[in-house]
Design a protein around this motif. Structure first.
Motif, PDB file in Angstrom:
ATOM      1  N   ARG A 215       9.774  -2.290  -9.960  1.00  0.00           N
ATOM      2  CA  ARG A 215       9.283  -0.805  -9.657  1.00  0.00           C
ATOM      3  C   ARG A 215       7.557  -1.005  -9.878  1.00  0.00           C
ATOM      4  N   LEU A 216       7.456  -2.419 -10.048  1.00  0.00           N
ATOM      5  CA  LEU A 216       5.866  -2.141 -10.257  1.00  0.00           C
ATOM      6  C   LEU A 216       4.972  -2.156  -8.886  1.00  0.00           C
ATOM      7  N   PHE A 217       6.282  -2.544  -7.817  1.00  0.00           N
ATOM      8  CA  PHE A 217       5.252  -2.515  -6.184  1.00  0.00           C
ATOM      9  C   PHE A 217       5.334  -0.987  -5.913  1.00  0.00           C
ATOM     10  N   ARG A 218       6.568  -0.118  -6.978  1.00  0.00           N
ATOM     11  CA  ARG A 218       6.860   1.364  -6.029  1.00  0.00           C
ATOM     12  C   ARG A 218       5.228   2.285  -6.872  1.00  0.00           C
ATOM     13  N   SER A 219       5.092   1.260  -7.807  1.00  0.00           N
ATOM     14  CA  SER A 219       4.108   2.493  -8.624  1.00  0.00           C
ATOM     15  C   SER A 219       2.716   2.057  -8.336  1.00  0.00           C
ATOM     16  N   ILE A 220       2.687   0.536  -7.993  1.00  0.00           N
ATOM     17  CA  ILE A 220       1.051   0.397  -7.099  1.00  0.00           C
ATOM     18  C   ILE A 220       1.059   1.827  -6.325  1.00  0.00           C
ATOM     19  N   ARG A 221       2.034   1.770  -4.990  1.00  0.00           N
ATOM     20  CA  ARG A 221       2.129   2.118  -3.789  1.00  0.00           C
ATOM     21  C   ARG A 221       1.847   3.772  -4.038  1.00  0.00           C
ATOM     22  N   ALA A 222       2.081   4.252  -5.294  1.00  0.00           N
ATOM     23  CA  ALA A 222       2.388   6.026  -5.526  1.00  0.00           C
ATOM     24  C   ALA A 222       0.752   5.546  -5.610  1.00  0.00           C
TER      25      ALA A 222
END
Length: 278
Positions: A215-222
């Motif tokens: 989830r952190l990976f996707r949050s950074i990308r967003a």
């Protein structure tokens, strides 16, 4: 006369048996493999021949280049697939923002993508589509290549050679993959076997784009998207902290590999701006 008829019958039966044996020899391969070999390894025996023997490349720089050149086209192919899915969802978002209704084909495709990326979508509305867009997004090529090199020992691991598994992905049902020799007592995980390199990379990308651990990976990308910044491998690697039990040490190792292999990563690079916008 009775003797003649019996002789003819026996001859006919013999001809049938000979034909059956011949067909068996022609169409059913003889299993002469090592009996200790697992069925999954036998299934992927052809795949072993399709992967270069990177361990035989003595020159380190040549090995790195060969490894990246081998995987790069597949990484780009999978990113193109995801980019196409994302482009569709962006058009759906635009329709909803403008108060337009979706047709049946659009609804079906949104539902299919939600299922693919393991997102429970109760209603297709603007909020849910925006949330799905956080999952349906590309992954920087250099990050994929570096993690593949790290997890597979530059393509020389048993799991890469026998199961097309370049990312150490696990599965949890008996017979689903290859049993790690270092697996501890009471553990049931296996290292998943894939039918192709394409399938392996597609599974890895889907895992990062859907698993709660990333989830952190996707949050950074967003956040990068929201700020109209490039999807930087250097920043997104921090989102892989849960990929390994080593956590911070694992991140440091990937960043170090990224820095030391920049010239090889950039040598085959082409512009990917089409993947970055939106």
């Amino acid at each position: 006369m009775r003797t003649g008829r019996v002789g003819s019958s026996v001859l006919a039966i013999a001809v049938v048996i000979a034909a059956v044996i011949a067909l068996r020899v022609i169409f059913i391969p003889i299993n002469d493999s090592d009996p200790s070999t697992t069925p999954l390894v036998e299934k992927n025996q052809l795949g072993i021949n399709l992967i270069p023997d990177f361990s035989e490349i003595a020159d380190v720089e040549a090995k790195k280049k060969a490894f990246f050149d081998f995987l790069r086209p597949v990484v780009r192919k999978q990113n193109r697939v995801i980019a196409g899915e994302r482009k569709f969802l962006l058009s759906v978002r635009s329709h909803l923002e403008n108060g337009l209704n979706l047709d049946n084909a659009e609804v079906y495709r949104v539902q299919t993508l939600a299922e693919k990326y393991d997102y429970g979508m109760r209603n297709i509305d603007l909020s849910s589509v925006k949330e799905l867009l956080r999952r349906v997004d590309i992954i920087p090529e250099s990050m994929v290549l570096i993690q593949a090199a790290n997890e597979s020992g530059w393509g020389s691991s048993r799991f890469a050679r026998e199961g097309f598994n370049f990312f150490g992905q696990w599965c949890f049902s008996e017979g689903c993959g290859l049993v790690p020799q270092s697996r501890g007592d009471g553990q049931i995980h296996e290292v998943k076997v894939f039918a192709s390199v394409d399938e392996s990379i597609a599974s890895y990308m889907r895992n990062l784009n859907s698993n709660g651990a990333y989830r952190l990976f996707r949050s950074i990308r967003a956040d990068l998207r929201a700020q109209s910044e490039p999807l930087s491998a250097e920043k997104l690697i921090y989102g892989l902290v849960n990929y390994s039990e080593r956590q911070d040490a694992y991140i440091d190792e990937l960043l170090d590999m990224l820095r030391h292999n920049e010239e090889f990563l950039q040598s085959g690079n082409t512009t990917t701006t089409a993947f970055v916008h939106g």
